[in-house]
Design an enzyme around this catalytic site. Structure first.
Site, PDB file in Angstrom:
ATOM      1  N   LYS A 118     -10.188  53.674  53.705  1.00 37.40           N
ATOM      2  CA  LYS A 118     -10.779  53.755  55.050  1.00 37.40           C
ATOM      3  C   LYS A 118     -10.765  55.197  55.559  1.00 37.40           C
ATOM      4  O   LYS A 118     -11.750  55.679  56.134  1.00 37.40           O
ATOM      5  CB  LYS A 118     -10.009  52.852  56.028  1.00 37.40           C
ATOM      6  CG  LYS A 118     -10.120  51.375  55.686  1.00 37.40           C
ATOM      7  CD  LYS A 118      -9.085  50.525  56.432  1.00 37.40           C
ATOM      8  CE  LYS A 118      -8.919  49.175  55.750  1.00 37.40           C
ATOM      9  NZ  LYS A 118      -7.699  48.446  56.169  1.00 37.40           N
ATOM     10  N   LYS A 146       6.882  53.187  50.999  1.00 38.94           N
ATOM     11  CA  LYS A 146       5.723  53.940  51.499  1.00 38.94           C
ATOM     12  C   LYS A 146       6.137  55.329  52.001  1.00 38.94           C
ATOM     13  O   LYS A 146       5.318  56.215  52.170  1.00 38.94           O
ATOM     14  CB  LYS A 146       5.025  53.157  52.609  1.00 38.94           C
ATOM     15  CG  LYS A 146       4.434  51.824  52.130  1.00 38.94           C
ATOM     16  CD  LYS A 146       3.775  51.064  53.273  1.00 38.94           C
ATOM     17  CE  LYS A 146       3.347  49.650  52.921  1.00 38.94           C
ATOM     18  NZ  LYS A 146       2.032  49.574  52.246  1.00 38.94           N
ATOM     19  N   HIS A 178      -0.786  41.110  43.843  1.00 33.75           N
ATOM     20  CA  HIS A 178      -0.865  42.261  44.753  1.00 33.75           C
ATOM     21  C   HIS A 178       0.383  43.119  44.793  1.00 33.75           C
ATOM     22  O   HIS A 178       0.450  44.058  45.593  1.00 33.75           O
ATOM     23  CB  HIS A 178      -1.140  41.794  46.187  1.00 33.75           C
ATOM     24  CG  HIS A 178      -2.481  41.172  46.382  1.00 33.75           C
ATOM     25  ND1 HIS A 178      -3.592  41.891  46.774  1.00 33.75           N
ATOM     26  CD2 HIS A 178      -2.897  39.901  46.234  1.00 33.75           C
ATOM     27  CE1 HIS A 178      -4.624  41.066  46.868  1.00 33.75           C
ATOM     28  NE2 HIS A 178      -4.219  39.854  46.542  1.00 33.75           N
ATOM     29  N   THR A 197      -5.402  50.238  50.814  1.00 31.39           N
ATOM     30  CA  THR A 197      -6.798  50.151  51.241  1.00 31.39           C
ATOM     31  C   THR A 197      -7.030  51.085  52.433  1.00 31.39           C
ATOM     32  O   THR A 197      -8.157  51.540  52.647  1.00 31.39           O
ATOM     33  CB  THR A 197      -7.181  48.699  51.628  1.00 31.39           C
ATOM     34  OG1 THR A 197      -6.117  48.143  52.404  1.00 31.39           O
ATOM     35  CG2 THR A 197      -7.408  47.856  50.397  1.00 31.39           C
ATOM     36  N   LYS A 208       0.357  52.435  58.459  1.00 27.35           N
ATOM     37  CA  LYS A 208       0.551  51.366  57.476  1.00 27.35           C
ATOM     38  C   LYS A 208       1.860  50.688  57.833  1.00 27.35           C
ATOM     39  O   LYS A 208       2.603  51.191  58.683  1.00 27.35           O
ATOM     40  CB  LYS A 208       0.617  51.918  56.052  1.00 27.35           C
ATOM     41  CG  LYS A 208       1.589  53.104  55.908  1.00 27.35           C
ATOM     42  CD  LYS A 208       1.589  53.671  54.502  1.00 27.35           C
ATOM     43  CE  LYS A 208       0.434  54.607  54.204  1.00 27.35           C
ATOM     44  NZ  LYS A 208      -0.477  54.146  53.169  1.00 27.35           N
TER      45      LYS A 208
HETATM   46  C1  HT8 Z   1      -0.204  45.785  48.549  1.00 28.56           C
HETATM   47  C2  HT8 Z   1      -1.260  46.865  48.790  1.00 28.56           C
HETATM   48  C3  HT8 Z   1      -2.654  46.338  48.456  1.00 28.56           C
HETATM   49  C4  HT8 Z   1      -2.920  45.071  49.225  1.00 28.56           C
HETATM   50  O1  HT8 Z   1      -1.907  44.097  48.928  1.00 28.56           O
HETATM   51  C5  HT8 Z   1      -0.553  44.464  49.235  1.00 28.56           C
HETATM   52  N1  HT8 Z   1       0.307  43.401  48.800  1.00 28.56           N
HETATM   53  C6  HT8 Z   1       0.901  42.826  49.820  1.00 28.56           C
HETATM   54  N2  HT8 Z   1       0.566  43.423  50.959  1.00 28.56           N
HETATM   55  C7  HT8 Z   1      -0.295  44.426  50.682  1.00 28.56           C
HETATM   56  O2  HT8 Z   1      -0.812  45.153  51.511  1.00 28.56           O
HETATM   57  C8  HT8 Z   1       1.809  41.710  49.732  1.00 28.56           C
HETATM   58  C9  HT8 Z   1       2.350  41.355  48.520  1.00 28.56           C
HETATM   59  C10 HT8 Z   1       3.231  40.273  48.424  1.00 28.56           C
HETATM   60  C11 HT8 Z   1       3.552  39.529  49.554  1.00 28.56           C
HETATM   61  C12 HT8 Z   1       2.986  39.906  50.800  1.00 28.56           C
HETATM   62  C13 HT8 Z   1       2.115  40.994  50.855  1.00 28.56           C
HETATM   63  C14 HT8 Z   1       4.425  38.453  49.503  1.00 28.56           C
HETATM   64  C15 HT8 Z   1       4.715  37.733  50.642  1.00 28.56           C
HETATM   65  C16 HT8 Z   1       4.158  38.106  51.867  1.00 28.56           C
HETATM   66  C17 HT8 Z   1       3.288  39.188  51.940  1.00 28.56           C
HETATM   67  O3  HT8 Z   1       1.044  46.243  48.981  1.00 28.56           O
HETATM   68  O4  HT8 Z   1      -0.979  47.966  47.957  1.00 28.56           O
HETATM   69  O5  HT8 Z   1      -3.620  47.307  48.791  1.00 28.56           O
HETATM   70  C18 HT8 Z   1      -4.247  44.460  48.876  1.00 28.56           C
HETATM   71  O6  HT8 Z   1      -4.354  44.286  47.488  1.00 28.56           O
END
Ligand code: HT8
Length: 817
Positions: free
Chosen positions: A666, A560, A362, A662, A554
């Site tokens: 929405k 961002k 992600h 996401t 967000k």
């Molecule tokens: C992306 C977002 C994407 C969404 O996943 C995200 N990834 C994280 N949070 C998001 O919203 C993310 C990544 C690594 C992490 C974490 C969270 C590591 C540790 C703790 C939390 O930024 O663009 O839409 C779903 O795929």
């Protein structure tokens, strides 16, 4: 579906009766003694009971060895309030509304007191919730495995423009949606050391002697499908002490040691780490991850055995998805159990493991890629470390046979990072231990292949795919925009709720229909009125519902670029100050989002938004034409007011940094137009909506790479660009900070120093684009046309589509639609 009026009346009467009965027998209250919470609980149990039959059917179905089961492993599930969702999915919203009315209650008021389970940080956790919703609606049997945190994501309070964190005590008034399966628990070992010996069969074996053992107890929460009689569930593990009291220590008089173990065990599931994409984690975080993974894998193997299948068929009976690397220790845990406890040989165990797991990445942000210091890892999971070494040496042997003599590639592919302090790289473990790896948008998958996982990709390109995220139209449209949804359904029927990709496009011809446009505008306007009332109640600031609602909600993060948005506000303010008679389109800027408690720059950005708001909102020259609002404690529940009332959606991350997003989906699904960069799923939203219905600005990933090469000097921009200079000078003048010239210095220094997220570089393109948007907003009919077209073309962004792709390309299961 047409229901006979008599049946409805009957159903309402039955609901009424059940609510009263639950009030009496579960809450132990009579009508005249009941608090609002008692009534809420009575209604919630009444609704939950209507899920029971289908839920129990699902439990039976788990024993069916013919049906492949999906296990979605995720440290976060941000499901949002249950009641409204359950009513929509059961199709009994109106009936329950009437039943509560007859009891003299207001359903809305009951829904408003529900505590949302804030068991996630943001997009990643919410995606998991949308996915379980879609899995159920597509009739795929699935279990969401995670942690039952005692405290979810903190509640955000704002004092003098600064964020303060308050503990989220979501369980304090009870949780009617979960069932504690106290008899379903597993033991999880932690710490200690390993011993190696030869067993009675002469096999070389390993034994793990842990320092401590904790217990995980299953708590199940139903996830109803959309009007299809299906219920899946989340199985969240609560950490408890195995022995609540160490009597030996107690009898020795060592009272504190006696409670130590209990405290330690209960601490594991105490609180969700509040960092979205954080800096390297801590010991407790790794304990959390291992804790829930170990319980889940033990449960998966228990189910597999109940199905009566041989262990080698695990990949045919279960698909286990790793939601980012947080559960990736599962690869080593399954190997450990197979080898140490089930005496499966390495090659078989590895084949089973690899074919069972798949991994979703992600993020590309280097600081968010999880890695654990070797020493920490060894002290917590000594046996897993041995297994990981073995996985690594076998994997590197393959690498070396493919690339003889190439040390560089071996180093880059190693699970152990050996440059400087040694680390275990969890993304490498997840990748090596999975048969598929996916990114979450086209661009993100592309960059994954080209960048972060390049060498893995070159070795096994067929393993890498992109599956663009999606969101459930049930919650994000039907539940939270009932007016817009009825408008849509009146014209094209209800098929779009489950077949959005094929159905919602039928709205397209209505985009030019003046009567439809009129209704569309009126609906959006009603929502804007409601939000205005809500805002003035919360903050005392009056906003004009006729103004353009320009919304950015967000997590607060530099990549961002909330501060880019603020720069635009200051720019408009500067223009007004120079020319108070300026002809300008009135705008209300609405921000919402939490900052990680330790992320100082993000907290300063929140302060900046408030500070600019305080000045702009009260300046006579502005005369109400610009308003800046910070919507506190933005979460799933409060988002109900926000997405549906937006005119403009801000998706302005530095290109290449937002894996997908996401919220962008929405907003667009709710008829907001987007101003966005070429980043994440924005690109696909633009392609779907049509370039002419999307406001694009800013550098592309390639532009940024090129600029980095030639050398980016943000200070030159400050010196040469008058608009930027005026913005930054005003910030530094103390005008927004009651005379304090230093308050925003860290922010300004970062921007003028190296501006890692290209805020200054993108400013002009952004401001110009915003000007075009203001012009476009003046043509109401054209704007409405674009809004309708956006909604009509968002079919792709239903999470049902995402889940179908996971089913076909990764899990090899058949969805039922
Ligand atoms: C992306 C977002 C994407 C969404 O996943 C995200 N990834 C994280 N949070 C998001 O919203 C993310 C990544 C690594 C992490 C974490 C969270 C590591 C540790 C703790 C939390 O930024 O663009 O839409 C779903 O795929």
């Amino acid at each position: 579906m047409i229901t006979e009026p008599a049946i409805i009346v009957n159903q309402v009467a039955q609901l009424e009766k059940d609510i009263l009965e639950n009030l009496y027998s579960i809450q132990g209250k009579s009508r005249d003694l009941a608090t609002t919470n008692d009534w809420y609980m009575a209604v919630a149990y009444t609704v939950r009971n209507r899920l029971m039959k289908n839920w129990i059917d699902t439990l039976h179905g788990l024993m069916d060895k013919e049906v492949k089961l999906v296990g979605y492993l995720s440290a976060e599930f941000l499901v949002g309030p249950h009641l409204g969702n359950a009513l929509i999915n059961l199709g009994i919203y109106d009936e329950v509304k009437e039943a509560t009315q007859r009891l003299g209650l207001d359903l809305r008021q009951l829904m408003d007191i529900e505590e949302e389970p804030g068991l996630g940080n943001g997009g990643l956790g919410r995606l998991a919730a949308c996915f379980i919703d879609s899995l159920t609606t597509l009739k795929v049997p699935a279990i969401g495995y995670g942690i039952r945190y005692e405290f979810g994501l903190f509640e955000q309070q704002i004092r003098d423009g600064w964020q303060f964190e308050v503990t989220d005590k979501w369980l304090r008034f009870g949780n009617p949606w979960e069932i504690a399966r106290t008899e379903l628990s597993f033991t999880v070992k932690i710490g200690g050391h390993t011993e190696h010996y030869t067993d009675e069969m002469g096999l070389y074996s390993a034994r793990w002697i842990p320092e401590i053992e904790v217990k995980g107890v299953a708590y199940d929460t139903p996830v109803p499908g959309y009007q299809n009689n299906k219920v899946n569930f989340l199985r969240l593990w609560k950490s408890e002490a195995i022995e609540s009291f160490d009597f030996e220590a107690f009898n020795r008089g060592d009272y504190s040691k006696a409670v130590d173990e209990k405290v330690y065990s209960e601490n594991i599931g105490k609180v969700l780490y509040p960092n979205d994409e954080p800096l390297a984690g801590r010991r407790l975080r790794l304990s959390q991850q291992y804790f829930f993974v170990s319980c889940s894998i033990q449960d998966v193997l228990r189910l597999h055995e109940l199905r009566g299948l041989p262990i080698d068929q695990l990949p045919d009976s279960m698909a286990l998805q790793l939601n980012d690397t947080h559960p990736s220790i599962a690869v080593a845990e399954l190997m450990r159990i197979l080898i140490d406890e089930k005496q499966v040989d390495w090659d078989r165990a590895w084949r089973i493991t690899k074919n069972t797991f798949a991994y979703t990445n992600h993020t590309l942000l280097p600081e968010a890629l999880e890695k654990w210091p070797l020493s920490l890892f060894a002290s917590l999971l000594p046996r897993h470390l041995e297994i990981i070494y073995e996985i690594n040496s076998r994997s590197l042997a393959e690498v070396k046979s493919l690339y003889p003599g190439d040390d560089h590639i071996a180093r880059s592919l190693s699970i152990i990072d050996e440059e400087g302090e040694k680390y275990v790289r969890m993304a490498h473990l997840a990748c090596v231990g999975s048969h598929m790896v996916n990114g979450v948008s086209d661009l993100h998958a592309d960059l994954l292949k080209k960048d972060v996982m390049r060498d893995f990709y070159n070795m096994t390109p067929e393993k890498f795919i992109g599956i663009t995220n999606g969101v459930t139209p049930r919650r994000w449209l039907k539940l939270y925009s009932p007016g817009l949804s009825s408008l849509i359904s009146d014209k094209i029927g209800e098929g779009w709720l489950t077949h959005m990709e094929d159905e919602i496009i039928k709205l397209e011809p209505l985009a030019d229909d003046p009567a439809f446009q009129q209704k569309w505008q009126e609906t959006k306007r009603t929502y804007k009125n409601e939000l205005s009332i809500q805002v003035s109640r919360m903050s005392g600031v009056r906003i004009d519902p006729a103004s353009m609602f320009d919304v950015m909600v967000k997590r607060i993060h530099e990549y961002k670029r909330q501060h880019l948005n603020v720069f635009h506000i200051i720019h408009l303010y500067n223009r007004i100050k120079k020319n108070p008679g300026l002809d300008i389109v009135p705008r209300t800027f609405i921000f919402g989002g939490k900052a990680a408690p330790g992320y100082h720059m993000a907290k300063l950005i929140i302060k900046l938004i408030h500070s600019v708001g305080e000045v702009v909102n009260n300046d006579g020259d502005v005369d109400g034409r610009l308003k800046v609002i910070f919507f506190p404690d933005f979460n799933v529940k409060s988002s109900e007011w926000v997405y549906r009332s937006a005119d403009l959606s801000e998706q302005i991350s530095t290109a290449g940094k937002e894996a997908s997003g996401t919220g962008n989906m929405k907003f667009s699904m709710n008829g907001a137009l987007t101003i966005g960069t070429m980043d994440g799923a924005n690109i696909e939203i633009m392609d779907a909506a049509g370039k002419e219905n999307f406001f694009l600005f800013g550098l592309t990933v390639e532009d940024i790479q090129a600029l980095r090469k030639t050398g980016y000097r943000p200070f030159d921009l400050y010196q040469n660009d008058e608009d930027l200079r005026e913005i930054i000078d005003r910030l530094q003048s103390g005008e927004f900070s009651r005379g304090d010239k230093h308050l925003f210095k860290p922010l300004v220094d970062s921007l003028l120093g190296n501006d890692p997220y290209f805020v200054l570089q993108d400013f002009h393109s952004y401001a110009d684009c915003q000007q075009n948007i203001s012009n476009a907003f003046l043509d109401r009919s054209h704007w409405t046309r674009m809004s309708i077209l956006n909604v009509a073309r968002m079919g792709k962004f239903s999470s049902d589509r995402s889940i179908r792709e996971y089913c076909n390309k990764i899990w090899n299961v058949k969805p039922s639609y």
